[in-house]
Design a protein around this motif. Structure first.
Motif, PDB file in Angstrom:
ATOM      1  N   ALA A  43       0.859  -1.090  -0.037  1.00  0.00           N
ATOM      2  CA  ALA A  43      -0.043   0.032   0.225  1.00  0.00           C
ATOM      3  C   ALA A  43       0.729   1.309  -0.059  1.00  0.00           C
ATOM      4  N   ASP A  44       0.455   2.192  -0.646  1.00  0.00           N
ATOM      5  CA  ASP A  44       1.236   3.282  -0.800  1.00  0.00           C
ATOM      6  C   ASP A  44       1.370   4.176   0.640  1.00  0.00           C
ATOM      7  N   ALA A  45       0.511   4.045   1.465  1.00  0.00           N
ATOM      8  CA  ALA A  45       0.542   4.469   2.911  1.00  0.00           C
ATOM      9  C   ALA A  45       1.497   3.798   3.473  1.00  0.00           C
ATOM     10  N   THR A  46       1.593   2.417   3.475  1.00  0.00           N
ATOM     11  CA  THR A  46       2.590   1.827   4.084  1.00  0.00           C
ATOM     12  C   THR A  46       4.054   2.115   3.675  1.00  0.00           C
ATOM     13  N   GLN A  47       4.256   2.335   2.583  1.00  0.00           N
ATOM     14  CA  GLN A  47       5.495   2.679   2.005  1.00  0.00           C
ATOM     15  C   GLN A  47       5.927   4.275   2.235  1.00  0.00           C
ATOM     16  N   VAL A  48       4.931   5.233   2.272  1.00  0.00           N
ATOM     17  CA  VAL A  48       5.369   6.493   2.873  1.00  0.00           C
ATOM     18  C   VAL A  48       5.467   6.438   4.196  1.00  0.00           C
ATOM     19  N   GLN A  49       4.950   5.586   5.009  1.00  0.00           N
ATOM     20  CA  GLN A  49       5.285   5.688   6.667  1.00  0.00           C
ATOM     21  C   GLN A  49       6.518   4.945   6.813  1.00  0.00           C
ATOM     22  N   GLN A  50       7.012   4.007   5.911  1.00  0.00           N
ATOM     23  CA  GLN A  50       8.296   3.546   6.100  1.00  0.00           C
ATOM     24  C   GLN A  50       9.288   4.389   5.733  1.00  0.00           C
ATOM     25  N   LEU A  51       9.144   5.307   4.882  1.00  0.00           N
ATOM     26  CA  LEU A  51      10.205   6.317   4.416  1.00  0.00           C
ATOM     27  C   LEU A  51      10.111   7.700   5.475  1.00  0.00           C
ATOM     28  N   LEU A  52       9.188   7.741   6.265  1.00  0.00           N
ATOM     29  CA  LEU A  52       9.106   9.097   6.836  1.00  0.00           C
ATOM     30  C   LEU A  52      10.341   9.134   7.881  1.00  0.00           C
ATOM     31  N   VAL A 510       5.046   8.720  -7.616  1.00  0.00           N
ATOM     32  CA  VAL A 510       4.753   9.719  -6.698  1.00  0.00           C
ATOM     33  C   VAL A 510       3.660   9.025  -5.671  1.00  0.00           C
ATOM     34  N   LEU A 511       4.257   8.845  -4.342  1.00  0.00           N
ATOM     35  CA  LEU A 511       3.378   8.143  -3.363  1.00  0.00           C
ATOM     36  C   LEU A 511       2.640   8.969  -2.444  1.00  0.00           C
ATOM     37  N   LEU A 512       1.408   8.593  -2.064  1.00  0.00           N
ATOM     38  CA  LEU A 512       0.653   9.507  -0.949  1.00  0.00           C
ATOM     39  C   LEU A 512       0.334   8.753   0.059  1.00  0.00           C
ATOM     40  N   GLY A 513       0.766   9.371   1.434  1.00  0.00           N
ATOM     41  CA  GLY A 513       0.562   8.696   2.654  1.00  0.00           C
ATOM     42  C   GLY A 513      -0.130   9.461   3.497  1.00  0.00           C
ATOM     43  N   GLY A 514       0.265   9.208   4.884  1.00  0.00           N
ATOM     44  CA  GLY A 514      -0.350  10.134   5.964  1.00  0.00           C
ATOM     45  C   GLY A 514      -2.006   9.255   6.590  1.00  0.00           C
ATOM     46  N   VAL A 515      -2.478  10.209   7.561  1.00  0.00           N
ATOM     47  CA  VAL A 515      -3.442   9.622   8.134  1.00  0.00           C
ATOM     48  C   VAL A 515      -4.772   9.186   7.117  1.00  0.00           C
ATOM     49  N   THR A 516      -5.092  10.128   6.411  1.00  0.00           N
ATOM     50  CA  THR A 516      -6.189  10.043   5.433  1.00  0.00           C
ATOM     51  C   THR A 516      -5.831   8.985   4.475  1.00  0.00           C
ATOM     52  N   ALA A 517      -4.745   8.895   3.966  1.00  0.00           N
ATOM     53  CA  ALA A 517      -4.495   7.986   2.851  1.00  0.00           C
ATOM     54  C   ALA A 517      -4.445   6.675   3.450  1.00  0.00           C
ATOM     55  N   THR A 518      -4.201   6.563   4.830  1.00  0.00           N
ATOM     56  CA  THR A 518      -3.931   5.237   5.533  1.00  0.00           C
ATOM     57  C   THR A 518      -5.429   4.621   5.532  1.00  0.00           C
ATOM     58  N   ALA A 519      -6.456   5.686   5.912  1.00  0.00           N
ATOM     59  CA  ALA A 519      -7.881   5.137   5.944  1.00  0.00           C
ATOM     60  C   ALA A 519      -8.147   4.772   4.715  1.00  0.00           C
ATOM     61  N   VAL A 520      -8.068   5.631   3.649  1.00  0.00           N
ATOM     62  CA  VAL A 520      -8.434   5.046   2.282  1.00  0.00           C
ATOM     63  C   VAL A 520      -7.979   3.862   1.710  1.00  0.00           C
ATOM     64  N   ASP A 521      -6.783   3.551   2.008  1.00  0.00           N
ATOM     65  CA  ASP A 521      -6.128   2.412   1.670  1.00  0.00           C
ATOM     66  C   ASP A 521      -6.781   1.055   2.348  1.00  0.00           C
ATOM     67  N   SER A 522      -6.913   1.416   3.765  1.00  0.00           N
ATOM     68  CA  SER A 522      -7.562   0.434   4.753  1.00  0.00           C
ATOM     69  C   SER A 522      -8.928  -0.001   4.261  1.00  0.00           C
TER      70      SER A 522
END
Length: 702
Positions: A43-52, A510-522
Motif C-alpha cells: 500500500a502507498d500509505a505503508t511505503q510512505v510511513q516506512q520512508l518517514l 509519486v506516493l501519497l500517505g498520511g492519516v487520510t491515505a491510510t484510512a483510504v487504503d485500509s
C-alpha cells in the motif's frame, strides 16, 4: 492407568495455565494499535510511513496541543502558552523539536505541535502531557491534546479493559447460564476451568509468536481471541458433557462412560473445530494485515479449545463421575428419555412432532422470515467511519479535533504526505495546491527550525522575506511534501481530496500517505478482502461438510441456510445500528468478520445436529432420525447458542465501535441460528426431503 492418565493430563494443563496465566498482563508488550501496521506492505500509505524516518529523522507520532479562548487569546495567554510549550520537552517521550505556538487567524486559538515517541509508553506520555497542559493553561482557556498522538492514546485507553473487564463479564455471563442449564454448582466450574486453561495456553503461544514477529497482535485481535476461545471451549464442553451424561446411564464405571462419550463426541467436536480453523485460516489470503493476523491467532485459540475439551475436560469429568452432576445425578441403568412418538414428553419431542406434521410449511415460513429480515442489508453503511467515531466513550482527542476544525484548517497536524522525485518538487506542489480541498503545502527540511519549508508552484519559499529559501531534505533523489487539507483528516471530504490528489499525480513515482491515505487504503483493502474471503470460506466449509456427512445435498442445504441466516442477521443489525444506536457507519471489515464468525460457528450447530441425525438415521431411517437427532441435540445446541451469544455480547463492554458492532451481529446471529434455523428450518427441510438429503451416499437409497 485409568487413574494415572487422567491425573497426568490434569497436572499438565495446570502447569500450562500456571505458566501462561501471567502473560495476560503482558500482551501490551507485543501488540500495536498503529493503523498503518494493519495495511499490506504494498500500500502507498505503508511505503510512505516506512520512508518517514529517513526524511523526518525519526518515526515520532505528532500530537497537537490546542488552546482556545472564546473572544480571543490575550498577549498574556500567548506568553503563558509559549512558556508551557518550552516545558513540554522535559516530559518523558516528548521530542525536543516542539513547535512554538501558532495562532489562528481568528485569534481565538493557538496550536503547538508536539512530537511523541511511539511504543508502549505513548499512552503514559500523552497522560503526562495532558496533566501538564491542564496545569499550564491560563484561567478561562480550554486546552486539548489531540491529533494522531491523542487519538492513538485514547484508542489504547479504550482497549485497556480487555484484560480485566471483558474477561470478567464473559466468564460471569457463561457461569450464570451454565448454572441455569445444568442446575449444578460443580459442573459450570469444570467447564469454565477447561475454557480458561485453553485461553492461558493460547495467550502463552500467541505471545511468544508475536515476540518473534511471526504474528501481529493488536487490541482488536486480542479481544476476539478471548471471546472466541471461551465460547468455543464452552460449546465443545456442552456437547461432551451431554454425551457423558448419556453414557453414565449405560455404563457403571466412569472409564467406560468416558470412552463411550469420547467415541460419540470426538467426531463432531473435531469436525466443528476443523471447520472453524479452516474458515479462519482463509483470512491468510487477506490484503489487510489486521485480517491476516486474526486467522492464525484465532486458529491457535480454537486448537487449544479443542485440546482442552478432548483431554482436560474428559479427565476431570472421569474423576468426578456422577458427582459432577450433583444434585441431579444420572443413575446407571436408568431409562433414557423417550425421543419420538406420542409418549415422548418435553419441548424438543413436541417440536419434532410439529415438524413432522407440517415440515414444508415450517421451512418455507422460516425462509421467508429470514429473507424479509435480509432486506435491511440495503441500509448497511460499511464503507468506513471517521477515526474520531471509532471510540464510543468520551475522547479528549475527538473534542479537540472538533475545536481544531473551528479555528484552523481541518487537516492541521495530520497532513497528507507526498513523496516524489526532487526534480519534480515545483510540479508536485503546484498539483497539490491546485487541488480543491488543499489548504497549504510545505516540504520537509532538516535545516529549518520547524522541520519544514513553505513551498509553492515556484518552488521552496523563504520563511521570512529576504531570508534564503533553504534546502529540502532529499533521500535517494526524493523529497517529501506535507500537504495540509482543508477538512479534518478522518472526514469523507478529506478522503475525497486524497483520491483527487492521487488521480492528479497519476504517476507511480509519486506516493501519497498520511492519516487520510491510510484510512483510504485500509478501506480499499477491506473491500478486497470481503470480496475474496467470503466465497472462499463458503467453498472450504462446503467441502468439509461433504467429507463429514458423505453427501452433497445436505451440505449444500446447510451452507445455504447459514448464508440466509447471516444475511438476516446483518440486515437486522443494519437497522439497529442506524435507528437505535445511531452509529456513523461501519468499517468495511465488519461484514467480513461477522460472516467468518457466524458461518464458521453456525456450522458448529449444523455439525452437532446433522452428525447425530446421520447416526440415528443409520438405525431408524432418515425421517425418524431427524426427529431423534433434534430431540437429543436441541437443548445442547440452544444452550451452546446462548452461551456463545453471551460471550460475544461481552465485547460490547469495550467502547470501540468495531467491537460493539461485531458483538451485536454475532450475538444476534448465533441466537437466530440456534433458535430458528437449527431448531426449525433445517430439521423441517431435512424431514421434507427424507432420505434424498443424503444423496449420493448409500444412505439415500436405504
Amino acid at each position: 492407568m485409568r487413574a494415572v492418565v487422567p491425573a497426568l493430563l490434569i497436572v499438565v494443563w495446570i502447569g500450562i495455565a500456571g505458566v501462561g496465566g501471567p502473560y495476560f498482563g503482558r500482551v501490551a508488550e507485543v501488540s500495536s494499535n498503529d493503523q498503518t501496521s494493519y495495511l499490506p506492505a504494498s500500500a502507498d500509505a505503508t511505503q510512505v510511513q516506512q520512508l518517514l524516518p529517513a526524511f523526518a529523522g525519526s518515526n515520532r507520532i505528532p500530537a497537537i496541543v490546542l488552546f482556545v479562548r472564546d473572544g480571543g487569546l490575550t498577549g498574556d495567554d500567548l506568553a503563558a502558552i509559549a512558556a508551557a510549550a518550552g516545558d513540554f520537552p522535559a516530559i518523558d517521550g516528548v521530542g525536543s523539536d516542539v513547535s512554538p505556538p501558532v495562532p489562528s487567524e481568528d485569534g481565538e486559538a493557538a496550536e503547538v505541535f508536539v512530537p511523541l515517541d511511539p511504543g508502549d509508553t505513548l499512552t503514559d506520555t500523552v497522560e503526562e502531557l495532558r496533566a501538564s497542559v491542564a496545569d499550564a493553561a491560563p484561567a478561562g482557556v480550554t486546552a486539548y491534546v489531540t491529533g494522531p498522538g491523542g487519538f492513538t492514546a485514547d484508542l489504547v485507553d479504550a482497549f485497556s479493559g480487555i484484560d480485566g473487564i471483558l474477561l470478567l463479564v464473559a466468564l460471569v455471563a457463561v457461569f450464570v447460564i451454565l448454572i441455569v442449564v445444568y442446575r449444578s454448582p460443580l459442573l459450570p466450574l469444570i467447564v469454565l476451568a477447561s475454557a480458561m486453561f485453553a485461553l492461558c495456553a493460547s495467550i502463552l503461544t500467541v505471545w511468544w509468536l508475536a515476540k518473534a514477529g511471526a504474528v501481529q497482535l493488536n487490541g482488536q485481535v486480542q479481544g476476539i481471541l478471548f471471546i472466541l476461545v471461551i465460547g468455543a471451549a464452552t460449546d465443545y464442553a456442552l456437547l461432551y458433557v451431554s454425551r457423558y451424561r448419556e453414557a453414565l446411564r449405560d455404563h457403571e464405571h466412569h472409564w467406560d462412560a468416558t470412552v463411550a462419550a469420547l467415541r460419540g463426541a470426538r467426531a463432531p467436536i473435531l469436525a466443528s473445530a476443523g471447520t472453524v480453523i479452516a474458515g479462519l485460516l482463509c483470512l491468510l489470503f487477506s490484503d489487510l494485515n489486521s485480517n491476516k493476523a486474526l486467522g492464525p491467532v484465532a486458529s491457535i485459540g480454537i486448537v487449544f479449545a479443542l485440546l482442552a475439551s478432548l483431554t482436560f475436560l474428559p479427565a476431570v469429568m472421569m474423576l468426578a463421575g456422577r458427582v459432577a452432576f450433583w444434585p441431579v445425578r444420572p443413575r446407571f441403568g436408568s431409562a433414557h428419555p423417550v425421543l419420538t412418538g406420542a409418549n415422548a414428553t418435553g419441548l424438543w419431542p413436541r417440536l419434532g412432532r410439529a415438524v413432522a406434521r407440517r415440515p414444508r410449511t415450517i421451512w418455507v415460513t422460516c425462509t421467508l422470515v429470514l429473507l424479509a429480515a435480509s432486506a435491511g442489508l440495503l441500509q448497511l453503511k460499511a464503507d468506513g467511519v471517521p477515526q474520531s467515531d471509532l471510540i464510543l466513550s468520551s475522547s479528549e482527542a475527538r473534542a479537540g479535533q472538533d475545536a481544531l476544525g473551528r479555528h484552523f484548517p481541518g487537516g492541521s497536524g495530520s497532513p497528507a504526505l507526498v513523496v516524489g522525485p526532487a526534480s519534480d518538487l515545483a510540479d508536485m506542489a503546484a498539483t497539490a495546491l491546485g487541488t480543491d480541498g488543499v489548504s497549504s503545502a510545505s516540504v520537509l527540511s532538516e535545516g529549518s527550525p520547524s522541520g519544514t519549508l513553505p513551498v509553492t508552484a515556484d518552488g521552496v519559499q523563504p520563511i521570512r522575506p529576504g531570508a534564503p529559501a533553504g534546502e529540502p531534505t532529499v533521500v535517494d533523489g526524493r523529497v517529501m511534501l506535507q500537504v495540509t487539507l482543508a477538512d479534518a483528516a478522518d472526514s469523507a471530504a478529506a478522503e475525497h481530496t486524497v483520491g483527487e490528489l492521487r488521480a492528479a499525480y497519476g504517476d507511480s513515482s509519486v506516493l501519497l500517505g498520511g492519516v487520510t491515505a491510510t484510512a483510504v487504503d485500509s478501506n480499499a483493502a477491506s473491500i478486497h478482502d470481503r470480496t475474496l474471503i467470503i466465497p472462499l470460506v463458503l467453498v472450504v466449509i462446503l467441502l468439509i461438510l461433504m467429507l463429514l456427512l458423505r453427501a452433497v445435498v445436505a451440505p449444500v442445504l446447510l451452507v445455504l441456510s447459514v448464508v440466509v441466516s447471516f444475511a438476516a442477521s446483518l440486515g437486522v443489525s443494519a437497522l439497529v445500528f442506524d435507528h437505535l444506536f445511531h452509529f456513523a457507519g461501519a468499517d468495511p471489515a465488519v461484514p467480513l468478520y461477522g460472516f467468518v464468525f457466524l458461518v464458521a460457528l453456525g456450522i458448529d450447530y449444523n455439525i452437532f445436529l446433522m452428525t447425530r441425525v446421520r447416526e440415528e438415521s443409520l438405525q431408524h431411517g432418515t425421517r425418524t432420525g431427524v426427529l431423534r437427532g433434534l430431540a437429543v441435540t436441541g437443548s445442547v445446541i440452544t444452550s451452546a447458542g446462548v452461551v456463545l451469544a453471551a460471550t460475544f455480547a461481552a465485547l460490547g463492554v469495550i467502547p470501540i465501535l468495531f467491537l460493539a458492532q461485531i458483538a451485536f451481529i454475532v450475538a444476534f446471529g448465533v441466537l437466530l441460528d440456534a433458535l430458528l434455523v437449527r431448531s426449525l428450518l433445517v430439521p423441517a427441510l431435512c424431514y421434507d426431503l427424507g432420505r434424498a438429503v443424503w444423496w449420493p451416499s448409500r444412505l439415500a437409497h436405504r
